[in-house]
Motif scaffolding. Sequence first.
Motif, mmCIF file in Angstrom:
data_model
loop_
_atom_site.group_PDB
_atom_site.id
_atom_site.type_symbol
_atom_site.label_atom_id
_atom_site.label_comp_id
_atom_site.label_asym_id
_atom_site.label_seq_id
_atom_site.Cartn_x
_atom_site.Cartn_y
_atom_site.Cartn_z
ATOM 1 N N UNK A 1 0.853 -1.211 -0.339
ATOM 2 C CA UNK A 1 -0.104 0.114 -0.014
ATOM 3 C C UNK A 1 0.991 1.143 0.049
ATOM 4 N N UNK A 2 0.671 2.337 -0.977
ATOM 5 C CA UNK A 2 1.819 3.294 -1.194
ATOM 6 C C UNK A 2 0.787 4.452 -1.468
ATOM 7 N N UNK A 3 1.393 5.526 -1.224
ATOM 8 C CA UNK A 3 1.183 6.843 -1.606
ATOM 9 C C UNK A 3 2.199 7.804 -2.043
ATOM 10 N N UNK A 4 2.168 8.631 -3.003
ATOM 11 C CA UNK A 4 3.362 9.371 -3.491
ATOM 12 C C UNK A 4 2.999 11.006 -3.509
ATOM 13 N N UNK A 5 3.767 11.490 -2.947
ATOM 14 C CA UNK A 5 3.659 12.948 -2.668
ATOM 15 C C UNK A 5 4.431 13.712 -3.786
ATOM 16 N N UNK A 6 3.636 14.511 -4.739
ATOM 17 C CA UNK A 6 3.811 15.193 -5.673
ATOM 18 C C UNK A 6 3.820 16.828 -5.513
ATOM 19 N N UNK A 7 4.917 17.620 -5.429
ATOM 20 C CA UNK A 7 4.939 18.715 -5.208
ATOM 21 C C UNK A 7 4.493 19.938 -6.373
ATOM 22 N N UNK A 8 4.572 21.032 -5.916
ATOM 23 C CA UNK A 8 4.251 22.264 -6.840
ATOM 24 C C UNK A 8 5.143 22.401 -8.139
ATOM 25 N N UNK A 9 4.824 22.656 -9.195
ATOM 26 C CA UNK A 9 5.647 22.570 -10.326
ATOM 27 C C UNK A 9 6.734 23.367 -10.218
ATOM 28 N N UNK A 10 6.975 24.571 -9.395
ATOM 29 C CA UNK A 10 8.035 25.268 -9.229
ATOM 30 C C UNK A 10 9.118 25.007 -8.213
ATOM 31 N N UNK A 11 8.355 24.782 -6.919
ATOM 32 C CA UNK A 11 9.144 24.748 -5.812
ATOM 33 C C UNK A 11 9.022 23.138 -5.146
ATOM 34 N N UNK A 12 8.410 22.335 -5.815
ATOM 35 C CA UNK A 12 8.365 21.057 -5.380
ATOM 36 C C UNK A 12 7.479 20.916 -4.216
ATOM 37 N N UNK A 13 7.931 19.876 -3.147
ATOM 38 C CA UNK A 13 7.340 19.774 -2.118
ATOM 39 C C UNK A 13 7.674 20.542 -0.909
#
Length: 280
Positions: A216-228
Amino acid sequence: MDIISSPNNEKVKLLQKLLKSPKERKYSGLYVVEGIRMIRELETYQLSEMYFTQEYHDNVMVHDEDVMRLVRVSENRNSAFVVTDAVLKRITDTETPQGLLATVKIETKQLEDLVGDGSENPLILILEKLQDPGNMGTIIRSAEGAGVTGILVSYDSVDIYSPKVIRSTMGSIFRKNVVVTYDLMRDIGILKEKGITVYGMHLSGDSMYETDLTGPSAFLIGNEGRGLSDNISAAADKLIRIPMKGSLESLNAASAATVISYEALRQRENRVSIDIGDIF
């Protein structure tokens, strides 16, 4: 069917607001979908109203049984309307409108919808402060292809029901569980409590090829310019990265979400094939 010819008609005014205003979409519980390709994928319970020109109805729609089924349902509900070409231009978000649009009911999803009933292996995308409609739509579309069970979106991201996002999903928005959260940290904590490993996509992380993504997994994806943001990165159980060749440091948000989702799918399907092989 009623014919709408005045740009001052109240339904025309509402449609214009739905196209432009996230607040109106939230308040009314409706969003706008344009074009025959998207509308034919709607279920009747999702449909609110249909609008089309008589010419488009007679020359295009009558040849599509799926769309005409929706038209008949709308006629029975008194929610199908013919509009003039002049009115059509007022209620569409595209430069060359096809001649058909619909208002669709927003389905409110809960965090539990992303996890499932325990019978499946959750694969979740968590999106923080994404701003580009094309990226958001592409992520929702590719998530369906990769078997992602749900998407958690921070409230300060682009509105998932904006016309540009809807077009980019190519219909996947009708089928994927997408939850907008006003407390991302809290919901990440709840997912972790449910036994879901939270991975942060980060340049300093371990290679995704060296990480077991079959559980069971979840992936954090951040903002296009600043990331997480730092606090969201710190909430991850582990940081991972997509290996890069050449001079690239990272992919854009949509590409990164697609790559990691399909890597998780590859690992899971490979594990299943190995397990089946062990049986024989």
